[in-house]
Scaffold this motif. Sequence first.
Motif, PDB file in Angstrom:
ATOM      1  N   HIS A  13     -55.053  -7.653  62.143  1.00 20.31           N
ATOM      2  CA  HIS A  13     -55.932  -7.600  63.321  1.00 20.31           C
ATOM      3  C   HIS A  13     -56.495  -8.977  63.698  1.00 20.31           C
ATOM      4  CE1 HIS A  13     -58.923  -5.774  65.981  1.00 20.31           C
ATOM      5  NE2 HIS A  13     -59.820  -6.557  65.425  1.00 20.31           N
TER       6      HIS A  13
ATOM      7  N   HIS B 213     -56.006 -11.271  67.164  1.00 20.48           N
ATOM      8  CA  HIS B 213     -57.052 -11.873  68.011  1.00 20.48           C
ATOM      9  C   HIS B 213     -56.720 -13.340  68.310  1.00 20.48           C
ATOM     10  CE1 HIS B 213     -60.155  -8.981  68.834  1.00 20.48           C
ATOM     11  NE2 HIS B 213     -60.364  -8.679  67.568  1.00 20.48           N
TER      12      HIS B 213
ATOM     13  N   SER C  12     -65.516 -12.135  65.942  1.00 16.09           N
ATOM     14  CA  SER C  12     -65.602 -10.730  66.384  1.00 16.09           C
ATOM     15  C   SER C  12     -66.765 -10.058  65.669  1.00 16.09           C
ATOM     16  CB  SER C  12     -64.276 -10.032  66.083  1.00 16.09           C
ATOM     17  OG  SER C  12     -64.134  -9.899  64.687  1.00 16.09           O
TER      18      SER C  12
ATOM     19  N   ASP D 210     -61.283  -5.790  71.361  1.00 21.59           N
ATOM     20  CA  ASP D 210     -60.133  -5.131  70.736  1.00 21.59           C
ATOM     21  C   ASP D 210     -59.214  -4.509  71.785  1.00 21.59           C
ATOM     22  OD1 ASP D 210     -60.990  -5.892  68.288  1.00 21.59           O
ATOM     23  OD2 ASP D 210     -61.841  -3.952  67.717  1.00 21.59           O
TER      24      ASP D 210
HETATM   25 ZN    ZN Z   1     -61.345  -7.112  66.788  1.00 20.00          ZN
END
Ligand code: ZN
Length: 348
Positions: free
Chosen positions: A111, A115, A136, A306
């Motif tokens: 993840h 990003h 984040s 996201d």
């Molecule tokens: Zn995220």
Amino acid sequence: MLILGIETSCDETAAAVVRDGKEVLSSIVASQDKLHLPYGGVVPEIACRAHLSAMLPVLHRALHEAHVTLDDVQAVAVVNRPGLIGSLLIGLTAAKVVAWLHDLPLIGVNHIHAHAYAAALERNIPTFPCAALVASGGHTSLFHSRSPIDHELLGGTRDDAAGEAFDKVASILGLGYPGGPEIDRVAREGDPRAVPFKRSRFQDSLDFSFSGIKTAVLYHCRGQNAAEPARPLSRREIADIAAGFQEAVVRTLSDRLFEAAETLGESRVAVGGGVAANSRLRERLRREAECRGLELILPSMKYCIDNAAMVAGLGWHLLQAGQVDDLTLDAHPTVRPSPRKPLRAKPV
Ligand code: ZN
Ligand code: KG4
């Protein structure tokens, strides 16, 4: 080549169809913000249930808006780490079912790396190599990103993530959830110099720390005696505290990113993650990049928070590199931290 991306690592259910790692044909995000608002943060059990009911409609909409069916898709990329384990498992299970039924390659995606890749979406000129910052709700990481799939960790937070600090400070100030956009909005009416907050800085390390500033805001608002009732704050005071806090976090993130770029000898800097949507951070990064003659690559706002387009985009590069998984792919709540290399200047 079309890749279907799926992302359910926290409280957004997302699916996207992306061509050749760049061209976003659809990107659907179902936010759960309203469900978690009364609790001031993400409740994992509520997040799982919401993913379960949103997953199939989101998937169908992503295919519908891209004007494709699963027969047109060549691989499925899914976030399998890091994140809330229950949330990750729902997206991963959906991806496995699609991959199995349609005999498609399955690609597990990190993840945080997704990003960092978001900056490269819909961009036809090179993004890598660069110094990349991902800020984040769960992570604050600084990378030397040599390619879309090669991200060397240079520094990270030792306590709270930057977005987490925004969320907690918003809660102290009585603002809504998620706190980042609320502080961003309220701070526009405030004076960032009215309540200056000290910034944490480690010597000889590119790590971050945001728990000190969060506590400083708490003490400023409530005093050091937690037993005392909180003093009501005026709208002006809230705006000034929000602006002072935001300025300190923005400067910390921006200074660290440019410090890394200059030491690495990279001429490009990229940012990603929900905090990259912050208007003051974007403004400061633009100004600093211009002053230093560096190229700044900012993802559009919809690819900061996201989303699954960044997952499908990075998935395409992993597929090209042969980094494909099988149906035994597992979900991991954390990523094992790789040893941080000391930052050394590029030899000239
Ligand atoms: Zn995220
Ligand atoms: O990347 P993201 O959507 O989810 C995680 O991977 O955590 O980031 C969510 C975080 C939240 O903490 C939210 O408050 C923060 O990003 N955020 C912002 C802004 N928009 C979202 N922080 C500061 N300013 C914003 N405009």
